[in-house]
Design an enzyme around this catalytic site. Structure first.
Site, PDB file in Angstrom:
ATOM      1  N   ASP A 119       0.049  -6.162  -0.606  1.00 16.48           N
ATOM      2  CA  ASP A 119      -1.058  -6.354  -1.493  1.00 16.48           C
ATOM      3  C   ASP A 119      -0.465  -7.504  -2.106  1.00 16.48           C
ATOM      4  O   ASP A 119       0.396  -7.420  -2.849  1.00 16.48           O
ATOM      5  CB  ASP A 119      -1.528  -5.146  -2.000  1.00 16.48           C
ATOM      6  CG  ASP A 119      -1.825  -3.971  -1.186  1.00 16.48           C
ATOM      7  OD1 ASP A 119      -2.864  -4.080  -0.475  1.00 16.48           O
ATOM      8  OD2 ASP A 119      -1.594  -2.884  -1.715  1.00 16.48           O
TER       9      ASP A 119
ATOM     10  N   CYS B 299       0.791  -1.165   0.025  1.00 11.39           N
ATOM     11  CA  CYS B 299      -0.095   0.019   0.014  1.00 11.39           C
ATOM     12  C   CYS B 299       0.832   1.085   0.055  1.00 11.39           C
ATOM     13  O   CYS B 299       1.908   1.324   0.759  1.00 11.39           O
ATOM     14  CB  CYS B 299      -0.928   0.151   1.283  1.00 11.39           C
ATOM     15  SG  CYS B 299      -1.930   1.673   1.498  1.00 11.39           S
TER      16      CYS B 299
END
Length: 281
Positions: free
Chosen positions: A195, A188
């Protein structure tokens, strides 16, 4: 001490990484749009001459509201945000916005769909496609693997974990193929939280060196950028370094906060993504 001015990315004042009081009645002001151009400038992209078309496909798994008599309804939702929209929507703000329907009385799913469509389109600056499917209607999701070659079993050494487009090479006879990897990991842009996703590259052109492509995909492992921005970076790097005649790139990111984001970029309209979901979604 460095005097460099920090590069703006648009989410500096977003709710990401901050404690937030949850709302449970309709609150469109919770949506936090981010200008796409701030990060596209890094790639040398001009808004009037984007090298791609596409969309950001969002799946929402935690949508609920009250019917007129106070009985909860639960539903799945799907949002299609055009890549040409001037703004993307920060994911935590979308989660907070959707949660704000929890105690909101709505006439039916059509009212919810129309409300969300209006609010997301206003935030994105372009028409956002919306589907809302109550679970009572037994909606289905299709899972599968891309019809192509998985790169993950290549026996290679890797030591680069920041985007390295110089790893990409292509040459020889023209081919048309789909290559993919489950080894995509980025972080992120604001919180640094991981992620996870699958990246797919479908192209026609000089054959892309598979070992280099896999090393390049893994090179995002310590890179901080939003999902949409990562896919646009991949698209631009492959286009510049490998010179395909046609190119489509998409990612299937695993869900966070009841949402998954699946950006898709292609060199022309008509090149469509495989919309089957990744097994981890």
């Amino acid at each position: 001490m460095s005097t460099d001015t920090p590069r703006l990315h648009g989410a500096e004042t977003s709710p990401l990484g901050k404690p937030v009081a949850y709302r449970d009645t309709y609150a469109p002001e919770l949506l936090f749009p981010i200008e796409r151009q701030l990060k596209r400038d890094e790639l040398g992209l001009k808004p009037e001459a984007l090298p791609f078309v596409g969309e950001d496909l969002w799946n929402a798994y935690e949508l609920s509201w009250l019917d007129p008599r106070g009985k909860p309804v639960v539903a799945l939702a799907r949002f299609r945000v055009p890549a040409s929209s001037p703004r993307l929507i920060e994911s935590k703000s979308l989660k907070l916005y959707l949660n704000a329907f929890n105690q909101q009385r709505c006439a039916d799913a059509d009212e919810v769909r129309a409300t969300i469509a209006r609010d997301l389109s206003a935030a994105a600056g372009a028409e956002v496609g919306i589907e809302v499917e109550p679970l009572a209607l037994r909606p289905q999701r299709a899972f599968g693997y891309p019809d192509g070659v998985c790169l993950d079993t290549l026996d290679i050494a890797i030591d680069t974990y920041q985007p390295a487009p110089e790893l990409l090479t292509a040459g020889g006879a023209e081919v048309s193929e789909t290559l993919y990897s489950h080894l995509l990991k980025s972080n992120c842009l604001v919180t640094g939280q991981p992620d996870w996703g699958m990246l797919v590259v479908r192209y026609s052109g000089p054959a892309i060196a598979r070992e280099g492509l896999l090393r390049y995909i893994v090179s995002f492992r310590e890179h901080n950028e939003f999902h949409e921005q990562c896919v646009e970076r991949v698209f631009c790097d492959v286009l510049a370094r490998c010179r395909p005649r046609e190119l489509a790139v998409w990612a299937r990111y695993t869900r966070r906060g009841g949402l998954d984001i699946n950006p898709f970029r292609a060199s022309r309209p008509g090149l469509l993504a495989d919309e089957r979901m990744e097994i981890r979604q």
